[in-house]
Design an enzyme around this catalytic site. Sequence first.
Site: not given
Ligand code: NAP
Ligand code: HSE
Length: 419
Positions: A12, A43, A100, A122, A125, A180, A198
């Site tokens: 994201v 990280r 969430k 926003e 959810v 993703g 959510k």
């Molecule tokens: P992701 O791809 O795993 O990305 C997480 C990012 O955070 C990575 O860049 C990671 O670094 C960094 N990170 C994690 N722990 C850290 C720490 N302790 N210090 C510094 N950086 C740290 O996750 P994502 O899918 O983008 O999701 C991010 C958030 O959005 C989550 O809360 C998720 O629930 C929410 N979300 C995701 C989606 C979706 O469709 N993916 C939809 C709605 C909401 P590295 O890259 O170096 O590992």
């Molecule tokens: N993992 C969540 C899903 C991301 O599949 O709906 C969006 O919140």
Amino acid sequence: MIKVGIIGVGTVGESVARILEENQDVISARAGAAIEVKKGIVRTLEKKRDVDIPLSTDVNEVLEDPEIDIVVELMGGVEEPYKVVTKALRNKKAVVTANKALLAYHRYELAELAKDIAFEYEASVAGGIPIITALRDGLSANHIESMMGIMNGTCNYMLTKMRDEGVAYDAILKEAQNLGYAEADPTFDVGGYDAAHKLLILASIAYGIDAKPEDILIEGIERITQDDIAFAKEFGYEIKLLGIAKKEGSEVELRVHAALVKKEEMIAKIDGVMNGISVVGDKVGETLYYGPGAGGDATASAVVANIIDIARSGKSTPMLGFDRPMEGKLTLKDADEISSKYYLRINVNDKAGVLAKLTKIFEANSISIETMLQRPGESASANLLISTHCAKERDIQKMIGEIEVLDFVNKKPVMIRIV
Ligand code: NAP
Ligand code: HSE
């Protein structure tokens, strides 16, 4: 110029940085100011990223930078991001998050801290669907009677593929991860916890209910097989993971579980990564929200909308929609009191008398059978696929407890509620 720090530049976070760059013409015109990502926090610096922004591994380079106006938390998890966003708020920085899980546990403490500071969420959810804005602002004149919908893109994608292509569960989960959609720990998706997080956020906005995941009924899709999908097809249902909130008098029931939904229902037609939520207000009637529930760009679209909103106005509406608690508080209904129709899959030894013994247990628990199918199972077993008339959760759970210990029953029965 508004300066942003992104903590977490993964699926994201990368999309947020890319959209701010690629759509800067329309974004700056709508915000009334240019918006720049000053720093991203990750990280590890070794990973290849698709965006060109200054990176660091030290969160304080964002949290303590006086030039950064908005902190965007996209790291995932609960306690670590809680520390990060509380520090951001104490340093008087606006916060945007898509997290969430964080909000499911800490939304009320954060709302208290964010009293005079913008805190938006926003994307937390239903990904790209502006459901928080719709519920908190657009429907604020209504008592919310019910909310029901598909709130997890990963599960909906998996159930659709299992139905259409008969693909094995593990292979589709891998696909959803590669696209993703899934959480860092995908058991949050398939176990129903992500959808529950959510639902709890929506329940706070709709009802002012301060519940935690441990307080509500949560089940996932892990035990659904092709047998259940075949039963659903045969009787005109789709299987969906639903989040359900229903107000009755002063009580609200909140639950997340797989459900059999009649094919004709709108919710049943929502496939793939799409989410769809029906919200019924006492004045507006039924409203329906549909769109992509997961994925980098769709989620980032909602995150960037929050950034634009903050850039425009500084401080928005109360974080959880209530400026003060309502009189006559609503309470959470006991999960045992929920009533529903049920589908059961019971794997039994295929021999004489089994069915008679089983139906006696149904009768003893006052549970009435509506339909029944028998399909051959593995090694001289049979799968009994049974749907019931309306029953209480307490009674069905008691009956399942009695059935699973019978010597001719091979596995714990699978139960899916019929909505
Ligand atoms: P992701 O791809 O795993 O990305 C997480 C990012 O955070 C990575 O860049 C990671 O670094 C960094 N990170 C994690 N722990 C850290 C720490 N302790 N210090 C510094 N950086 C740290 O996750 P994502 O899918 O983008 O999701 C991010 C958030 O959005 C989550 O809360 C998720 O629930 C929410 N979300 C995701 C989606 C979706 O469709 N993916 C939809 C709605 C909401 P590295 O890259 O170096 O590992
Ligand atoms: N993992 C969540 C899903 C991301 O599949 O709906 C969006 O919140």
